[in-house]
Design a protein around this motif. Structure first.
Motif, PDB file in Angstrom:
ATOM      1  N   ASP A  50       0.839  -1.195   0.000  1.00 20.24           N
ATOM      2  CA  ASP A  50       0.000   0.000   0.000  1.00 20.24           C
ATOM      3  C   ASP A  50       0.878   1.250   0.000  1.00 20.24           C
ATOM      4  OD1 ASP A  50      -1.742   2.122   0.582  1.00 20.24           O
ATOM      5  OD2 ASP A  50      -3.068   0.845   1.754  1.00 20.24           O
ATOM      6  N   LEU A  51       0.904   1.943  -1.139  1.00 22.49           N
ATOM      7  CA  LEU A  51       1.757   3.116  -1.274  1.00 22.49           C
ATOM      8  C   LEU A  51       1.323   4.246  -0.347  1.00 22.49           C
ATOM      9  CD1 LEU A  51       4.178   4.223  -2.875  1.00 22.49           C
ATOM     10  CD2 LEU A  51       2.544   5.134  -4.536  1.00 22.49           C
ATOM     11  N   ILE A  52       0.026   4.359  -0.110  1.00 23.75           N
ATOM     12  CA  ILE A  52      -0.470   5.415   0.775  1.00 23.75           C
ATOM     13  C   ILE A  52       0.013   5.174   2.201  1.00 23.75           C
ATOM     14  CG2 ILE A  52      -2.543   6.446   1.773  1.00 23.75           C
ATOM     15  CD1 ILE A  52      -3.942   5.986  -0.881  1.00 23.75           C
ATOM     16  N   GLN A  53      -0.110   3.939   2.680  1.00 28.77           N
ATOM     17  CA  GLN A  53       0.400   3.601   4.008  1.00 28.77           C
ATOM     18  C   GLN A  53       1.906   3.819   4.101  1.00 28.77           C
ATOM     19  OE1 GLN A  53      -0.895  -0.471   4.701  1.00 28.77           O
ATOM     20  NE2 GLN A  53      -2.468   0.230   6.113  1.00 28.77           N
ATOM     21  N   LEU A  54       2.595   3.399   3.060  1.00 25.75           N
ATOM     22  CA  LEU A  54       4.046   3.509   3.043  1.00 25.75           C
ATOM     23  C   LEU A  54       4.488   4.968   3.146  1.00 25.75           C
ATOM     24  CD1 LEU A  54       6.607   1.703   2.639  1.00 25.75           C
ATOM     25  CD2 LEU A  54       6.476   2.315   0.213  1.00 25.75           C
ATOM     26  N   ASN A  55       3.868   5.830   2.338  1.00 27.60           N
ATOM     27  CA  ASN A  55       4.241   7.249   2.338  1.00 27.60           C
ATOM     28  C   ASN A  55       3.859   7.944   3.640  1.00 27.60           C
ATOM     29  OD1 ASN A  55       5.332   7.008  -0.219  1.00 27.60           O
ATOM     30  ND2 ASN A  55       3.483   7.723  -1.263  1.00 27.60           N
ATOM     31  N   ALA A  56       2.847   7.409   4.320  1.00 25.33           N
ATOM     32  CA  ALA A  56       2.416   8.002   5.590  1.00 25.33           C
ATOM     33  C   ALA A  56       3.222   7.469   6.773  1.00 25.33           C
ATOM     34  CB  ALA A  56       0.927   7.743   5.808  1.00 25.33           C
ATOM     35  N   GLY A  57       4.145   6.554   6.502  1.00 24.82           N
ATOM     36  CA  GLY A  57       4.941   5.987   7.575  1.00 24.82           C
ATOM     37  C   GLY A  57       4.213   4.943   8.385  1.00 24.82           C
ATOM     38  N   GLU A  58       3.055   4.480   7.893  1.00 21.02           N
ATOM     39  CA  GLU A  58       2.300   3.452   8.591  1.00 21.02           C
ATOM     40  C   GLU A  58       2.888   2.080   8.284  1.00 21.02           C
ATOM     41  OE1 GLU A  58      -1.748   3.880   7.408  1.00 21.02           O
ATOM     42  OE2 GLU A  58      -1.908   5.952   8.132  1.00 21.02           O
ATOM     43  N   PRO A  59       2.705   1.101   9.165  1.00 20.02           N
ATOM     44  CA  PRO A  59       3.312  -0.216   8.953  1.00 20.02           C
ATOM     45  C   PRO A  59       2.723  -0.942   7.750  1.00 20.02           C
ATOM     46  CG  PRO A  59       1.835  -0.247  10.845  1.00 20.02           C
ATOM     47  CD  PRO A  59       1.986   1.188  10.454  1.00 20.02           C
ATOM     48  N   VAL A  60       3.600  -1.595   7.006  1.00 15.66           N
ATOM     49  CA  VAL A  60       3.211  -2.455   5.891  1.00 15.66           C
ATOM     50  C   VAL A  60       3.644  -3.872   6.260  1.00 15.66           C
ATOM     51  CG1 VAL A  60       3.594  -3.020   3.469  1.00 15.66           C
ATOM     52  CG2 VAL A  60       3.412  -0.615   4.177  1.00 15.66           C
ATOM     53  N   ASN A  61       2.698  -4.782   6.379  1.00 15.87           N
ATOM     54  CA  ASN A  61       2.999  -6.147   6.812  1.00 15.87           C
ATOM     55  C   ASN A  61       2.435  -7.146   5.808  1.00 15.87           C
ATOM     56  OD1 ASN A  61       4.291  -5.797   9.547  1.00 15.87           O
ATOM     57  ND2 ASN A  61       2.376  -4.700   9.896  1.00 15.87           N
ATOM     58  N   LEU A  62       3.321  -7.806   5.092  1.00 15.87           N
ATOM     59  CA  LEU A  62       2.934  -8.870   4.173  1.00 15.87           C
ATOM     60  C   LEU A  62       3.077 -10.195   4.907  1.00 15.87           C
ATOM     61  CD1 LEU A  62       4.911  -7.645   1.023  1.00 15.87           C
ATOM     62  CD2 LEU A  62       2.645  -6.912   1.821  1.00 15.87           C
ATOM     63  N   ALA A  63       2.109 -11.075   4.741  1.00 16.66           N
ATOM     64  CA  ALA A  63       2.135 -12.356   5.456  1.00 16.66           C
ATOM     65  C   ALA A  63       1.788 -13.484   4.488  1.00 16.66           C
ATOM     66  CB  ALA A  63       1.163 -12.337   6.634  1.00 16.66           C
ATOM     67  N   TYR A  64       2.564 -14.557   4.546  1.00 18.49           N
ATOM     68  CA  TYR A  64       2.349 -15.692   3.648  1.00 18.49           C
ATOM     69  C   TYR A  64       2.965 -16.944   4.271  1.00 18.49           C
ATOM     70  CZ  TYR A  64       7.204 -14.657   2.466  1.00 18.49           C
ATOM     71  OH  TYR A  64       8.560 -14.423   2.539  1.00 18.49           O
ATOM     72  N   SER A  65       2.579 -18.085   3.740  1.00 18.10           N
ATOM     73  CA  SER A  65       3.136 -19.349   4.196  1.00 18.10           C
ATOM     74  C   SER A  65       3.767 -20.077   3.016  1.00 18.10           C
ATOM     75  CB  SER A  65       2.054 -20.228   4.832  1.00 18.10           C
ATOM     76  OG  SER A  65       1.056 -20.561   3.880  1.00 18.10           O
ATOM     77  N   VAL A  66       4.743 -20.936   3.325  1.00 19.99           N
ATOM     78  CA  VAL A  66       5.443 -21.690   2.289  1.00 19.99           C
ATOM     79  C   VAL A  66       5.546 -23.141   2.735  1.00 19.99           C
ATOM     80  CG1 VAL A  66       7.514 -21.873   0.870  1.00 19.99           C
ATOM     81  CG2 VAL A  66       6.812 -19.627   1.740  1.00 19.99           C
ATOM     82  N   GLU A  67       5.317 -24.049   1.805  1.00 15.41           N
ATOM     83  CA  GLU A  67       5.494 -25.475   2.059  1.00 15.41           C
ATOM     84  C   GLU A  67       6.130 -26.134   0.849  1.00 15.41           C
ATOM     85  OE1 GLU A  67       1.778 -27.467   2.527  1.00 15.41           O
ATOM     86  OE2 GLU A  67       0.972 -26.733   0.613  1.00 15.41           O
TER      87      GLU A  67
END
Length: 319
Positions: A50-67
């Motif tokens: 999220d570019l808006i969150q990023l530019n506002a200094g808000e946290p960016v958290n991507l979450a995924y799993s791998v098997e």
């Protein structure tokens, strides 16, 4: 049913041997074993950066799993490939996000993690609209082979002896059985869906034998959210086809879509006749959005669209 089972078996079986008859004899051709990952984006996590969150200094958290979906690798690394927007040069950067991991496992990735992983990214200012982060695996097998999902020809991805994942077979990155790569585009949230009322004027149908109305044409257009900022519209021409211009059904089809990318409206959807529509925004005032439009059959018009519920439109524009 047997045909389906054979196709699936051919796609995912690893470490197999093919036998064939040759002049009455029997020969065996050993094929290298491979390994296949499966990546799953967490259901409650964002599908884009999220570019808006990023530019506002808000946290960016991507979450995924791998098997490991198939195979038995000796070790696994999680890799990232960052592709810059082609409009900004299209450079490609590769980095290790995690090394020698145990699968299955859940992972999270913050903006700071991304910047730390890629030496080419100095700060959040280097993460720009249209860039894409791809996440996948690199498997190392017992015999030292390194199996890449993302082809080894990617710039910077050159260490070791590498072959595409799946051994000597087709690159498994194209399989429909598993998700071998997760893409996170740098974009913005979008919420333009709804049933919006419209008033159309200045309607033109240069190739029609009948005259277009001289007054206003009113109606409702529905924009259905398809995800990722893409919307299906119920009428590309905002009542023009239904009016005396053509006395036809609405200008729509399964390809009657447009996109919003961080406020920019990108048109070019096609109606049931394959005609392409171009929208040009001329004004945004509160709940009213004014556009002119044309298609490639010399149809055109002007429309004022009032947002459902009377809410204000965001700062939309076209280029």
């Amino acid at each position: 049913m047997k045909r389906t089972q054979l196709i699936v078996l051919a796609l995912v079986t690893v470490g197999f041997i093919v036998s064939c008859d040759d002049d009455g004899g029997t020969s065996t051709v050993p094929l290298e074993d491979g390994a296949v990952p499966n990546l799953v984006r967490s259901a409650d996590a964002p599908a884009f950066i999220d570019l808006i969150q990023l530019n506002a200094g808000e946290p960016v958290n991507l979450a995924y799993s791998v098997e490991v979906a198939q195979g038995n690798p000796a070790s696994t690394d999680i890799i990232g490939v960052y592709t810059v927007n082609p409009a900004d040069g299209g450079a490609v950067y590769t980095a290790d996000l995690a090394n020698d991991v145990t699968l299955p496992q859940d992972f999270t990735l913050t903006a700071n993690d991304i910047i730390a992983a890629f030496s080419e990214l100095n700060s959040a200012d280097d993460i720009k609209l249209g860039d894409v982060l791809a996440i996948s695996t690199r498997f190392t097998m017992d015999d030292g082979r390194v199996l890449d999902v993302i082809p080894p020809t990617v710039e910077g991805n050159t260490s070791g002896t590498r072959v595409p994942v799946g051994g000597t077979g087709t690159n498994i990155a194209t399989t429909v059985l598993f998700t071998t790569v997760i893409n996170y585009p740098v974009s913005c949230p979008s919420a333009l869906g709804g049933a919006h009322t419209f008033v159309s004027t200045d309607l033109v149908a240069a190739n029609s034998p009948s005259a277009c109305p001289t007054g206003e044409v009113t109606g409702t257009v529905t924009w259905t959210d398809q995800g990722g900022g893409t919307y299906l519209t119920s009428d590309l021409g905002f009542g023009q086809y239904e009016s005396s211009c053509w006395s036809d059904g609405p200008a729509t089809s399964g390809a009657a879509t447009f996109r919003e990318v961080c406020g920019e409206i990108i048109s070019g959807g096609a109606d049931q006749y394959g005609l392409i529509y171009t929208w040009v925004i001329t004004d945004v005032s509160g709940s009213e959005l004014t556009m002119t439009w044309t298609n490639d059959y010399a149809d055109s018009g002007t429309v004022v669209i009032t947002r459902e519920g009377g809410a204000d439109w965001p700062d939309l524009f076209t280029n």
